[in-house]
Design an enzyme around this catalytic site. Structure first.
Site, short mmCIF file in Angstrom:
data_model
loop_
_atom_site.label_atom_id
_atom_site.label_comp_id
_atom_site.label_asym_id
_atom_site.label_seq_id
_atom_site.Cartn_x
_atom_site.Cartn_y
_atom_site.Cartn_z
N ASP A 1 20.15 10.57 1.37
CA ASP A 1 18.67 11.07 1.01
C ASP A 1 18.45 12.59 1.92
O ASP A 1 18.41 12.37 3.04
CB ASP A 1 17.54 10.21 1.38
CG ASP A 1 16.44 10.35 0.80
OD1 ASP A 1 15.93 11.73 0.75
OD2 ASP A 1 15.59 9.68 0.61
N ARG B 1 13.74 14.48 -23.89
CA ARG B 1 13.89 13.38 -22.91
C ARG B 1 15.20 13.56 -22.55
O ARG B 1 15.80 13.20 -21.38
CB ARG B 1 13.52 11.74 -23.67
CG ARG B 1 14.52 10.79 -22.82
CD ARG B 1 14.01 9.38 -22.81
NE ARG B 1 14.20 8.90 -24.32
CZ ARG B 1 15.11 9.20 -25.18
NH1 ARG B 1 16.40 9.05 -24.59
NH2 ARG B 1 15.13 8.63 -26.49
N LYS C 1 8.65 17.20 -1.93
CA LYS C 1 8.35 17.40 -0.38
C LYS C 1 8.99 18.88 -0.42
O LYS C 1 8.30 19.80 -0.92
CB LYS C 1 9.30 16.37 0.47
CG LYS C 1 9.00 15.02 0.00
CD LYS C 1 7.79 14.47 0.44
CE LYS C 1 7.55 12.93 0.22
NZ LYS C 1 7.96 12.17 -0.80
N TYR D 1 13.00 4.86 4.20
CA TYR D 1 11.84 5.20 3.62
C TYR D 1 11.18 3.87 2.90
O TYR D 1 11.69 2.93 2.25
CB TYR D 1 12.05 6.31 2.41
CG TYR D 1 10.86 6.13 1.28
CD1 TYR D 1 9.46 6.51 1.88
CD2 TYR D 1 11.14 6.12 0.09
CE1 TYR D 1 8.77 6.55 1.13
CE2 TYR D 1 10.24 6.39 -0.81
CZ TYR D 1 8.97 6.63 -0.52
OH TYR D 1 7.73 6.54 -1.40
#
Length: 389
Positions: free
Chosen positions: A169, A45, A194, A97
Protein backbone atom coordinates in the site's frame (compact mmCIF):
# COMPACT_ATOMS: atom_id res chain seq x y z
CA UNK A 1 12.71 12.86 -18.57
CA UNK A 2 11.95 14.21 -15.09
CA UNK A 3 8.86 13.13 -13.14
CA UNK A 4 6.80 16.30 -13.57
CA UNK A 5 7.46 16.44 -17.33
CA UNK A 6 6.66 12.74 -17.67
CA UNK A 7 3.32 13.10 -15.92
CA UNK A 8 2.16 16.06 -17.97
CA UNK A 9 3.15 14.48 -21.26
CA UNK A 10 1.75 11.05 -20.40
CA UNK A 11 -1.74 12.56 -20.56
CA UNK A 12 -2.58 12.76 -24.27
CA UNK A 13 -4.54 15.44 -26.03
CA UNK A 14 -7.89 14.19 -27.28
CA UNK A 15 -7.43 12.63 -30.74
CA UNK A 16 -10.89 13.66 -31.89
CA UNK A 17 -10.91 17.35 -30.94
CA UNK A 18 -7.41 18.21 -29.77
CA UNK A 19 -8.69 19.05 -26.27
CA UNK A 20 -5.68 19.34 -23.97
CA UNK A 21 -7.75 18.20 -20.98
CA UNK A 22 -8.86 14.56 -21.02
CA UNK A 23 -12.56 14.47 -21.99
CA UNK A 24 -15.09 13.08 -19.54
CA UNK A 25 -16.79 10.25 -21.40
CA UNK A 26 -19.98 10.25 -19.35
CA UNK A 27 -21.60 7.32 -21.12
CA UNK A 28 -22.76 3.88 -20.10
CA UNK A 29 -22.47 2.21 -23.49
CA UNK A 30 -20.90 2.61 -26.94
CA UNK A 31 -22.33 2.14 -30.45
CA UNK A 32 -20.84 -0.89 -32.21
CA UNK A 33 -20.00 -1.16 -35.91
CA UNK A 34 -21.33 -4.73 -35.98
CA UNK A 35 -22.32 -7.25 -33.31
CA UNK A 36 -19.20 -7.70 -31.18
CA UNK A 37 -17.21 -5.28 -33.36
CA UNK A 38 -16.42 -2.01 -31.58
CA UNK A 39 -13.71 0.62 -31.26
CA UNK A 40 -12.17 -0.69 -28.04
CA UNK A 41 -15.13 0.13 -25.83
CA UNK A 42 -18.47 -1.61 -25.48
CA UNK A 43 -19.69 -0.94 -21.91
CA UNK A 44 -18.30 1.46 -19.32
CA UNK A 45 -18.05 -1.09 -16.53
CA UNK A 46 -15.61 -3.03 -18.70
CA UNK A 47 -13.76 -0.06 -20.20
CA UNK A 48 -14.18 3.71 -20.36
CA UNK A 49 -11.83 6.12 -22.18
CA UNK A 50 -11.50 8.55 -19.25
CA UNK A 51 -10.81 5.75 -16.79
CA UNK A 52 -8.41 4.12 -19.26
CA UNK A 53 -6.34 7.33 -19.37
CA UNK A 54 -6.10 7.35 -15.57
CA UNK A 55 -5.23 3.65 -15.43
CA UNK A 56 -2.47 3.99 -18.00
CA UNK A 57 -1.12 7.05 -16.19
CA UNK A 58 -0.86 5.40 -12.78
CA UNK A 59 0.72 2.29 -14.31
CA UNK A 60 3.41 4.47 -15.88
CA UNK A 61 3.94 6.39 -12.63
CA UNK A 62 4.49 3.19 -10.67
CA UNK A 63 6.52 1.49 -13.40
CA UNK A 64 3.96 -1.28 -13.69
CA UNK A 65 2.38 -3.26 -16.50
CA UNK A 66 -1.28 -2.38 -15.92
CA UNK A 67 -3.30 -0.06 -13.70
CA UNK A 68 -6.90 -0.34 -12.57
CA UNK A 69 -9.11 2.34 -11.03
CA UNK A 70 -11.75 1.49 -8.45
CA UNK A 71 -14.56 3.29 -6.64
CA UNK A 72 -12.50 3.55 -3.42
CA UNK A 73 -9.24 2.47 -1.87
CA UNK A 74 -11.08 -0.32 -0.09
CA UNK A 75 -12.56 -1.52 -3.38
CA UNK A 76 -8.98 -1.71 -4.70
CA UNK A 77 -7.88 -3.70 -1.64
CA UNK A 78 -10.91 -5.97 -2.04
CA UNK A 79 -9.93 -6.75 -5.64
CA UNK A 80 -6.45 -7.84 -4.56
CA UNK A 81 -7.81 -10.13 -1.83
CA UNK A 82 -10.04 -11.76 -4.46
CA UNK A 83 -6.88 -13.15 -6.06
CA UNK A 84 -6.85 -15.60 -3.13
CA UNK A 85 -8.95 -18.67 -2.40
CA UNK A 86 -10.49 -20.22 0.69
CA UNK A 87 -7.74 -21.73 2.82
CA UNK A 88 -5.15 -19.11 1.85
CA UNK A 89 -3.55 -16.79 4.37
CA UNK A 90 -2.54 -13.12 4.30
CA UNK A 91 0.50 -12.06 6.30
CA UNK A 92 -0.13 -8.39 7.06
CA UNK A 93 1.59 -5.49 8.75
CA UNK A 94 0.36 -5.09 12.33
CA UNK A 95 -0.11 -1.31 12.16
CA UNK A 96 -2.65 -1.56 9.37
CA UNK A 97 -5.28 0.84 8.07
CA UNK A 98 -8.49 0.30 10.02
CA UNK A 99 -10.57 -0.28 6.90
CA UNK A 100 -8.20 -2.99 5.68
CA UNK A 101 -8.31 -4.65 9.11
CA UNK A 102 -12.11 -4.59 9.03
CA UNK A 103 -12.20 -6.08 5.51
CA UNK A 104 -9.63 -8.79 6.23
CA UNK A 105 -10.92 -9.78 9.64
CA UNK A 106 -14.67 -9.34 9.47
CA UNK A 107 -15.38 -10.10 5.81
CA UNK A 108 -12.80 -12.45 4.34
CA UNK A 109 -12.08 -14.58 7.38
CA UNK A 110 -15.63 -15.92 7.26
CA UNK A 111 -14.93 -17.05 3.67
CA UNK A 112 -11.91 -19.03 4.83
CA UNK A 113 -9.13 -16.53 4.06
CA UNK A 114 -7.19 -16.07 7.29
CA UNK A 115 -4.91 -13.20 8.26
CA UNK A 116 -1.88 -13.03 10.53
CA UNK A 117 -0.41 -9.74 11.69
CA UNK A 118 3.24 -9.06 12.40
CA UNK A 119 5.64 -6.15 12.82
CA UNK A 120 7.10 -5.97 9.31
CA UNK A 121 9.68 -3.33 10.23
CA UNK A 122 11.96 -6.30 11.03
CA UNK A 123 12.33 -8.72 8.12
CA UNK A 124 13.06 -11.52 10.58
CA UNK A 125 9.51 -11.17 11.91
CA UNK A 126 8.13 -11.64 8.41
CA UNK A 127 10.27 -14.71 7.78
CA UNK A 128 9.19 -16.27 11.09
CA UNK A 129 5.49 -15.63 10.44
CA UNK A 130 5.26 -17.30 7.00
CA UNK A 131 3.32 -20.57 7.02
CA UNK A 132 2.50 -23.13 4.30
CA UNK A 133 -0.88 -21.38 3.90
CA UNK A 134 0.60 -17.92 3.33
CA UNK A 135 -0.03 -16.68 -0.20
CA UNK A 136 0.11 -12.90 0.14
CA UNK A 137 2.29 -10.52 2.15
CA UNK A 138 0.58 -7.19 2.72
CA UNK A 139 2.52 -4.16 3.87
CA UNK A 140 1.98 -0.44 4.18
CA UNK A 141 5.11 1.65 4.24
CA UNK A 142 4.85 4.17 5.78
CA UNK A 143 2.03 2.69 7.84
CA UNK A 144 -1.19 4.34 8.93
CA UNK A 145 -1.02 5.90 11.48
CA UNK A 146 2.34 5.30 13.24
CA UNK A 147 4.50 5.76 10.13
CA UNK A 148 6.41 2.50 10.46
CA UNK A 149 8.80 1.76 7.62
CA UNK A 150 9.35 -1.69 6.11
CA UNK A 151 12.25 -2.70 3.88
CA UNK A 152 10.41 -3.37 0.61
CA UNK A 153 13.42 -4.84 -1.20
CA UNK A 154 14.23 -7.30 1.59
CA UNK A 155 10.60 -8.41 2.03
CA UNK A 156 10.23 -8.76 -1.76
CA UNK A 157 13.24 -11.09 -1.84
CA UNK A 158 11.68 -13.13 0.96
CA UNK A 159 8.34 -13.28 -0.85
CA UNK A 160 10.01 -14.41 -4.06
CA UNK A 161 11.93 -17.15 -2.24
CA UNK A 162 8.65 -18.52 -0.88
CA UNK A 163 6.69 -17.92 -4.13
CA UNK A 164 4.37 -15.44 -2.45
CA UNK A 165 2.79 -12.27 -3.75
CA UNK A 166 3.88 -9.00 -2.16
CA UNK A 167 1.39 -6.13 -2.17
CA UNK A 168 2.48 -2.69 -0.97
CA UNK A 169 0.00 0.00 0.00
CA UNK A 170 1.85 3.05 -1.34
CA UNK A 171 -0.79 5.61 -0.34
CA UNK A 172 1.30 7.58 2.15
CA UNK A 173 4.40 7.86 -0.04
CA UNK A 174 2.86 8.01 -3.54
CA UNK A 175 4.85 7.16 -6.68
CA UNK A 176 6.37 10.64 -6.52
CA UNK A 177 8.33 9.47 -3.48
CA UNK A 178 8.53 5.67 -3.67
CA UNK A 179 8.15 2.95 -6.32
CA UNK A 180 7.61 -0.46 -4.70
CA UNK A 181 7.44 -2.38 -8.00
CA UNK A 182 10.99 -1.29 -8.80
CA UNK A 183 12.01 -2.65 -5.38
CA UNK A 184 10.49 -6.07 -6.11
CA UNK A 185 6.82 -5.86 -5.13
CA UNK A 186 4.19 -7.56 -7.30
CA UNK A 187 1.23 -5.26 -6.65
CA UNK A 188 0.78 -1.68 -5.50
CA UNK A 189 -2.48 -0.30 -4.14
CA UNK A 190 -3.49 3.28 -3.41
CA UNK A 191 -6.31 5.11 -1.85
CA UNK A 192 -6.23 7.59 -4.73
CA UNK A 193 -8.51 9.72 -2.56
CA UNK A 194 -5.32 10.85 -0.83
CA UNK A 195 -2.16 12.15 -2.52
CA UNK A 196 -2.87 10.99 -6.07
CA UNK A 197 -6.04 13.07 -6.42
CA UNK A 198 -4.81 15.42 -3.73
CA UNK A 199 -7.69 17.87 -3.27
CA UNK A 200 -10.14 16.12 -0.90
CA UNK A 201 -12.81 16.07 -3.59
CA UNK A 202 -12.96 12.46 -4.79
CA UNK A 203 -13.08 8.90 -3.43
CA UNK A 204 -11.00 6.52 -5.55
CA UNK A 205 -8.69 3.51 -5.43
CA UNK A 206 -5.96 2.15 -7.68
CA UNK A 207 -4.25 -1.19 -8.23
CA UNK A 208 -1.07 -1.49 -10.30
CA UNK A 209 0.45 -4.85 -11.21
CA UNK A 210 4.03 -5.61 -12.13
CA UNK A 211 3.21 -8.21 -14.78
CA UNK A 212 0.63 -8.43 -17.54
CA UNK A 213 -0.44 -11.90 -16.34
CA UNK A 214 -1.30 -10.59 -12.88
CA UNK A 215 -2.94 -7.58 -14.51
CA UNK A 216 -5.22 -9.90 -16.49
CA UNK A 217 -6.42 -11.46 -13.24
CA UNK A 218 -7.13 -8.09 -11.62
CA UNK A 219 -8.88 -6.89 -14.78
CA UNK A 220 -11.18 -9.92 -14.69
CA UNK A 221 -12.00 -9.21 -11.03
CA UNK A 222 -12.60 -5.51 -11.74
CA UNK A 223 -15.05 -6.29 -14.53
CA UNK A 224 -16.70 -9.22 -12.72
CA UNK A 225 -17.17 -7.37 -9.43
CA UNK A 226 -17.98 -3.98 -10.93
CA UNK A 227 -16.49 -1.60 -8.34
CA UNK A 228 -15.12 0.68 -11.05
CA UNK A 229 -14.34 4.38 -10.85
CA UNK A 230 -16.74 6.61 -12.78
CA UNK A 231 -15.57 8.91 -15.58
CA UNK A 232 -15.97 12.20 -13.71
CA UNK A 233 -14.07 10.91 -10.68
CA UNK A 234 -11.43 9.50 -13.04
CA UNK A 235 -11.05 12.97 -14.55
CA UNK A 236 -10.68 14.52 -11.08
CA UNK A 237 -7.94 12.02 -10.24
CA UNK A 238 -6.11 12.78 -13.51
CA UNK A 239 -6.37 16.50 -12.78
CA UNK A 240 -4.86 15.95 -9.34
CA UNK A 241 -2.00 13.76 -10.54
CA UNK A 242 -0.84 16.53 -12.89
CA UNK A 243 0.69 18.35 -9.89
CA UNK A 244 1.65 15.30 -7.79
CA UNK A 245 5.47 15.75 -7.62
CA UNK A 246 5.13 19.46 -6.85
CA UNK A 247 2.65 18.79 -4.07
CA UNK A 248 4.58 15.90 -2.51
CA UNK A 249 7.75 17.99 -2.37
CA UNK A 250 5.95 20.81 -0.52
CA UNK A 251 3.93 18.49 1.74
CA UNK A 252 7.21 16.88 2.80
CA UNK A 253 8.98 20.18 3.36
CA UNK A 254 6.14 21.45 5.54
CA UNK A 255 5.87 18.17 7.45
CA UNK A 256 9.57 18.17 8.25
CA UNK A 257 9.24 21.61 9.82
CA UNK A 258 6.17 20.58 11.83
CA UNK A 259 7.78 17.33 13.01
CA UNK A 260 10.90 19.13 14.19
CA UNK A 261 8.73 21.61 16.09
CA UNK A 262 6.76 18.83 17.80
CA UNK A 263 9.99 17.28 19.06
CA UNK A 264 10.58 20.42 21.16
CA UNK A 265 7.24 20.28 23.00
CA UNK A 266 7.07 19.04 26.61
CA UNK A 267 3.52 17.72 26.19
CA UNK A 268 4.58 15.50 23.28
CA UNK A 269 5.98 12.06 24.05
CA UNK A 270 6.76 10.52 20.66
CA UNK A 271 6.87 12.01 17.16
CA UNK A 272 6.46 9.53 14.31
CA UNK A 273 7.85 10.84 11.04
CA UNK A 274 10.33 8.98 8.82
CA UNK A 275 12.12 12.20 7.95
CA UNK A 276 13.43 12.51 11.52
CA UNK A 277 16.84 10.98 12.21
CA UNK A 278 15.34 9.58 15.44
CA UNK A 279 12.83 7.47 13.50
CA UNK A 280 13.44 3.73 14.02
CA UNK A 281 13.86 2.98 10.31
CA UNK A 282 14.94 6.40 9.06
CA UNK A 283 17.89 4.86 7.17
CA UNK A 284 15.63 2.49 5.22
CA UNK A 285 13.15 5.26 4.49
CA UNK A 286 16.00 7.36 3.16
CA UNK A 287 17.05 4.52 0.85
CA UNK A 288 13.64 3.82 -0.67
CA UNK A 289 11.84 7.19 -0.50
CA UNK A 290 12.70 10.36 -2.37
CA UNK A 291 10.48 12.36 0.01
CA UNK A 292 9.22 11.50 3.48
CA UNK A 293 5.62 12.58 2.91
CA UNK A 294 3.11 14.83 4.59
CA UNK A 295 1.75 12.64 7.41
CA UNK A 296 2.97 12.92 11.01
CA UNK A 297 1.68 11.20 14.12
CA UNK A 298 2.49 12.02 17.72
CA UNK A 299 1.25 11.02 21.13
CA UNK A 300 1.20 12.76 24.48
CA UNK A 301 3.08 12.32 27.74
CA UNK A 302 -0.28 11.70 29.40
CA UNK A 303 -2.02 9.04 27.34
CA UNK A 304 -5.57 10.26 27.81
CA UNK A 305 -8.07 10.65 25.00
CA UNK A 306 -9.76 13.67 26.59
CA UNK A 307 -6.53 15.71 26.57
CA UNK A 308 -5.86 14.69 22.97
CA UNK A 309 -9.46 15.55 22.10
CA UNK A 310 -8.98 19.02 23.55
CA UNK A 311 -5.90 19.48 21.38
CA UNK A 312 -7.49 18.34 18.10
CA UNK A 313 -10.50 20.58 18.75
CA UNK A 314 -8.30 23.63 19.35
CA UNK A 315 -6.57 23.98 15.99
CA UNK A 316 -7.59 26.48 13.32
CA UNK A 317 -5.70 25.54 10.17
CA UNK A 318 -5.53 21.82 10.95
CA UNK A 319 -9.18 20.96 10.47
CA UNK A 320 -10.67 18.04 12.38
CA UNK A 321 -11.55 15.40 9.78
CA UNK A 322 -10.71 11.92 8.60
CA UNK A 323 -8.65 11.31 5.46
CA UNK A 324 -5.34 12.86 4.44
CA UNK A 325 -3.27 13.92 1.46
CA UNK A 326 -5.22 17.01 0.47
CA UNK A 327 -3.96 20.54 0.00
CA UNK A 328 -5.58 21.64 3.29
CA UNK A 329 -4.16 20.38 6.59
CA UNK A 330 -6.21 17.90 8.62
CA UNK A 331 -5.96 16.53 12.15
CA UNK A 332 -7.58 13.45 13.65
CA UNK A 333 -7.60 11.17 16.68
CA UNK A 334 -7.27 7.65 15.22
CA UNK A 335 -8.45 5.82 18.36
CA UNK A 336 -11.83 7.55 18.05
CA UNK A 337 -11.93 7.98 14.27
CA UNK A 338 -10.00 6.06 11.60
CA UNK A 339 -9.00 3.10 13.81
CA UNK A 340 -12.02 2.84 16.09
CA UNK A 341 -13.05 -0.45 14.42
CA UNK A 342 -9.86 -2.14 15.65
CA UNK A 343 -10.18 -3.67 19.15
CA UNK A 344 -8.45 -1.48 21.72
CA UNK A 345 -5.92 -4.11 22.82
CA UNK A 346 -4.83 -4.83 19.23
CA UNK A 347 -4.76 -1.13 18.41
CA UNK A 348 -2.60 -0.25 21.41
CA UNK A 349 -0.25 -3.17 20.79
CA UNK A 350 0.38 -1.76 17.29
CA UNK A 351 1.27 1.63 18.81
CA UNK A 352 -2.03 3.42 18.29
CA UNK A 353 -2.42 4.82 21.77
CA UNK A 354 -5.46 6.66 23.09
CA UNK A 355 -3.64 10.00 22.73
CA UNK A 356 -2.11 9.37 19.31
CA UNK A 357 -2.85 12.28 16.97
CA UNK A 358 -2.39 12.12 13.21
CA UNK A 359 -1.63 15.17 11.11
CA UNK A 360 -2.02 15.48 7.37
CA UNK A 361 0.23 18.44 6.70
CA UNK A 362 -1.11 20.49 3.81
CA UNK A 363 0.23 23.26 1.61
CA UNK A 364 -0.36 26.21 3.91
CA UNK A 365 2.69 28.15 5.04
CA UNK A 366 4.68 25.99 7.47
CA UNK A 367 5.07 28.86 9.93
CA UNK A 368 1.30 29.24 10.19
CA UNK A 369 0.89 25.51 10.79
CA UNK A 370 3.51 25.51 13.55
CA UNK A 371 1.84 28.50 15.21
CA UNK A 372 -1.52 26.74 15.00
CA UNK A 373 -0.19 23.65 16.78
CA UNK A 374 1.69 25.77 19.32
CA UNK A 375 -1.57 27.42 20.39
CA UNK A 376 -3.47 24.11 20.50
CA UNK A 377 -0.75 22.48 22.60
CA UNK A 378 -0.91 25.45 24.97
CA UNK A 379 -4.67 24.92 25.38
CA UNK A 380 -4.23 21.18 26.00
CA UNK A 381 -1.43 21.81 28.49
CA UNK A 382 -3.68 24.24 30.35
CA UNK A 383 -6.45 21.63 30.44
CA UNK A 384 -4.03 19.09 31.85
CA UNK A 385 -2.81 21.51 34.52
CA UNK A 386 -6.39 22.30 35.56
CA UNK A 387 -7.23 18.61 35.81
CA UNK A 388 -4.26 18.06 38.11
CA UNK A 389 -5.50 20.62 40.65
Amino acid sequence: MKAQTKILHSIPADELTGAISTPIYQTSTFVQDAPGVHRGYDYSRTNNPTRATLEKLVAELEGGSHGFAFASGLAAIDAVVKLLASGDEILAVDDIYGGAFRLFTHVYQKFGISVRYTDTTDVANVAAAITPRTKLIWIETPTNPTLKISDIRAIAALAKAHQLLLCVDNTFASPAAQKPLELGADIVVHSATKYLAGHSDVIAGVVVTKTAALGDQVKFIQNASGAILGPFDSWLAIRGIETLPLRIAQHSKNAQAVAEFLQTQDLVRNVYYPGLSTHHNHAIAKQQQQYFGGVISFDLQVDEADIATQLVRSTRYFQLAESLGGVKSLICLPSEMTHKSIPADIRRKAGVTDSLIRLSVGLEDAEDLVDDLKKAIRVATGRLATAAL
